[in-house]
Design a protein around this motif. Sequence first.
Motif, PDB file in Angstrom:
ATOM      1  N   THR A  32       0.834  -1.207   0.000  1.00  0.00           N
ATOM      2  CA  THR A  32       0.000   0.000   0.000  1.00  0.00           C
ATOM      3  C   THR A  32       0.865   1.251   0.000  1.00  0.00           C
ATOM      4  OG1 THR A  32      -0.166   0.093   2.414  1.00  0.00           O
ATOM      5  CG2 THR A  32      -1.911  -1.068   1.255  1.00  0.00           C
ATOM      6  N   LEU A  33       0.283   2.272  -0.572  1.00  0.00           N
ATOM      7  CA  LEU A  33       0.885   3.599  -0.615  1.00  0.00           C
ATOM      8  C   LEU A  33      -0.149   4.544  -0.013  1.00  0.00           C
ATOM      9  CD1 LEU A  33       3.015   5.611  -1.671  1.00  0.00           C
ATOM     10  CD2 LEU A  33       1.849   5.535  -3.861  1.00  0.00           C
ATOM     11  N   ASP A  34       0.241   5.249   1.033  1.00  0.00           N
ATOM     12  CA  ASP A  34      -0.656   6.088   1.811  1.00  0.00           C
ATOM     13  C   ASP A  34      -0.058   7.495   1.817  1.00  0.00           C
ATOM     14  OD1 ASP A  34      -2.068   7.244   4.022  1.00  0.00           O
ATOM     15  OD2 ASP A  34      -2.384   5.253   4.853  1.00  0.00           O
ATOM     16  N   PHE A  35      -0.787   8.482   1.328  1.00  0.00           N
ATOM     17  CA  PHE A  35      -0.242   9.823   1.104  1.00  0.00           C
ATOM     18  C   PHE A  35      -1.195  10.876   1.657  1.00  0.00           C
ATOM     19  CE2 PHE A  35      -0.233  13.450  -2.009  1.00  0.00           C
ATOM     20  CZ  PHE A  35       1.043  13.930  -1.757  1.00  0.00           C
ATOM     21  N   ALA A  44      -6.302  20.101   1.617  1.00  0.00           N
ATOM     22  CA  ALA A  44      -5.712  19.055   2.464  1.00  0.00           C
ATOM     23  C   ALA A  44      -6.480  17.776   2.170  1.00  0.00           C
ATOM     24  CB  ALA A  44      -5.801  19.415   3.937  1.00  0.00           C
ATOM     25  N   PHE A  45      -5.757  16.706   1.873  1.00  0.00           N
ATOM     26  CA  PHE A  45      -6.409  15.444   1.552  1.00  0.00           C
ATOM     27  C   PHE A  45      -5.471  14.285   1.841  1.00  0.00           C
ATOM     28  CE2 PHE A  45      -4.124  16.503  -2.301  1.00  0.00           C
ATOM     29  CZ  PHE A  45      -3.595  15.293  -2.707  1.00  0.00           C
ATOM     30  N   SER A  46      -6.045  13.088   1.921  1.00  0.00           N
ATOM     31  CA  SER A  46      -5.286  11.845   2.028  1.00  0.00           C
ATOM     32  C   SER A  46      -5.730  10.927   0.901  1.00  0.00           C
ATOM     33  CB  SER A  46      -5.547  11.164   3.373  1.00  0.00           C
ATOM     34  OG  SER A  46      -5.106  11.974   4.435  1.00  0.00           O
ATOM     35  N   LEU A  47      -4.793  10.100   0.433  1.00  0.00           N
ATOM     36  CA  LEU A  47      -5.040   9.202  -0.688  1.00  0.00           C
ATOM     37  C   LEU A  47      -4.396   7.868  -0.364  1.00  0.00           C
ATOM     38  CD1 LEU A  47      -4.655  10.092  -4.374  1.00  0.00           C
ATOM     39  CD2 LEU A  47      -3.272   8.249  -3.500  1.00  0.00           C
ATOM     40  N   VAL A  58      -9.843   8.322  -1.260  1.00  0.00           N
ATOM     41  CA  VAL A  58      -9.460   9.701  -0.967  1.00  0.00           C
ATOM     42  C   VAL A  58     -10.341  10.233   0.145  1.00  0.00           C
ATOM     43  CG1 VAL A  58      -9.406  12.062  -1.868  1.00  0.00           C
ATOM     44  CG2 VAL A  58      -8.603  10.185  -3.287  1.00  0.00           C
ATOM     45  N   LYS A  59      -9.696  10.882   1.094  1.00  0.00           N
ATOM     46  CA  LYS A  59     -10.416  11.602   2.144  1.00  0.00           C
ATOM     47  C   LYS A  59     -10.048  13.078   1.974  1.00  0.00           C
ATOM     48  CE  LYS A  59     -10.634  12.163   7.136  1.00  0.00           C
ATOM     49  NZ  LYS A  59      -9.948  11.775   8.390  1.00  0.00           N
ATOM     50  N   GLN A  60     -11.007  13.859   1.536  1.00  0.00           N
ATOM     51  CA  GLN A  60     -10.784  15.291   1.323  1.00  0.00           C
ATOM     52  C   GLN A  60     -11.122  15.998   2.634  1.00  0.00           C
ATOM     53  OE1 GLN A  60      -9.766  16.779  -1.769  1.00  0.00           O
ATOM     54  NE2 GLN A  60      -9.407  18.501  -0.402  1.00  0.00           N
ATOM     55  N   PRO A  69     -15.404  18.337  -2.663  1.00  0.00           N
ATOM     56  CA  PRO A  69     -15.929  18.716  -1.340  1.00  0.00           C
ATOM     57  C   PRO A  69     -15.402  17.787  -0.235  1.00  0.00           C
ATOM     58  CG  PRO A  69     -17.705  18.491  -2.936  1.00  0.00           C
ATOM     59  CD  PRO A  69     -16.464  17.962  -3.586  1.00  0.00           C
ATOM     60  N   SER A  70     -15.386  18.257   0.989  1.00  0.00           N
ATOM     61  CA  SER A  70     -14.929  17.441   2.121  1.00  0.00           C
ATOM     62  C   SER A  70     -15.735  16.152   2.188  1.00  0.00           C
ATOM     63  CB  SER A  70     -15.091  18.208   3.428  1.00  0.00           C
ATOM     64  OG  SER A  70     -14.256  19.326   3.424  1.00  0.00           O
ATOM     65  N   GLY A  71     -15.048  15.063   2.509  1.00  0.00           N
ATOM     66  CA  GLY A  71     -15.706  13.768   2.610  1.00  0.00           C
ATOM     67  C   GLY A  71     -14.792  12.646   2.163  1.00  0.00           C
ATOM     68  N   SER A  72     -15.305  11.419   2.160  1.00  0.00           N
ATOM     69  CA  SER A  72     -14.554  10.226   1.766  1.00  0.00           C
ATOM     70  C   SER A  72     -15.067   9.724   0.424  1.00  0.00           C
ATOM     71  CB  SER A  72     -14.704   9.148   2.831  1.00  0.00           C
ATOM     72  OG  SER A  72     -14.146   9.584   4.049  1.00  0.00           O
ATOM     73  N   TYR A  73     -14.127   9.328  -0.447  1.00  0.00           N
ATOM     74  CA  TYR A  73     -14.450   8.956  -1.818  1.00  0.00           C
ATOM     75  C   TYR A  73     -13.629   7.750  -2.259  1.00  0.00           C
ATOM     76  CZ  TYR A  73     -16.284  13.710  -1.932  1.00  0.00           C
ATOM     77  OH  TYR A  73     -16.977  14.856  -1.663  1.00  0.00           O
ATOM     78  N   TYR A  74     -14.067   7.153  -3.374  1.00  0.00           N
ATOM     79  CA  TYR A  74     -13.243   6.170  -4.049  1.00  0.00           C
ATOM     80  C   TYR A  74     -13.291   6.456  -5.546  1.00  0.00           C
ATOM     81  CZ  TYR A  74     -17.286   3.501  -5.722  1.00  0.00           C
ATOM     82  OH  TYR A  74     -18.435   3.121  -6.360  1.00  0.00           O
TER      83      TYR A  74
END
Length: 180
Positions: A32-35, A44-47, A58-60, A69-74
């Motif tokens: 896994t790659l976590d960024f 600001a986000f995580s992927l 992705v968590k924006q 927009p802010s929230g969790s996505y795929y």
Amino acid sequence: MRKERNWRIGGLLIWATLSCGGSTSSDRDIKTLDFTYNDTFSTAFSLKLNDRSDTVYVKQDFTKGSGLPSGSYYAIVHDDVKRLLISHAESVLLLHPDSLYDEGLQDDEDYKICIVGSEANGCVRLHTLNPPQNVKLLSRHLRDLKDRLTYHKLEREINFVSDDILPEPIKWGSVKFLPP
């Protein structure tokens, strides 16, 4: 379609440059790659990218302007793009395992890349004006990937290993103001 083709061609050229003289993918076997990325002013986000899935999570956390927009996505990512990013991550893990590059800056880009592999794990945290070139390149590709994908909203919030760089929200009741 044209942007995706250009992304693939550019990515393959960079991949060829980075992979010369290095060990093969099977030597490090990245899982896994976590960024997490925070530029202080606009986003600001995580992927998270997994080697056994075509799904990117992705968590924006926030965005200024017309971003996600802010929230969790795929989103779904092509295998060749995923392989390119994994090869960049292998380069980072090989050269900079568990590294910290922090100049004590107040603003500017702040990001953390965590890599989990079968043989080695590591996190690289950067808050510097002069990051190592291969780490900077991986960060740029991950940000570009995030901007190019088509997202689907998740019903639940997701969390990331790398997201501890984001500042805690201010609790307004705890802020003490003393007039001058």
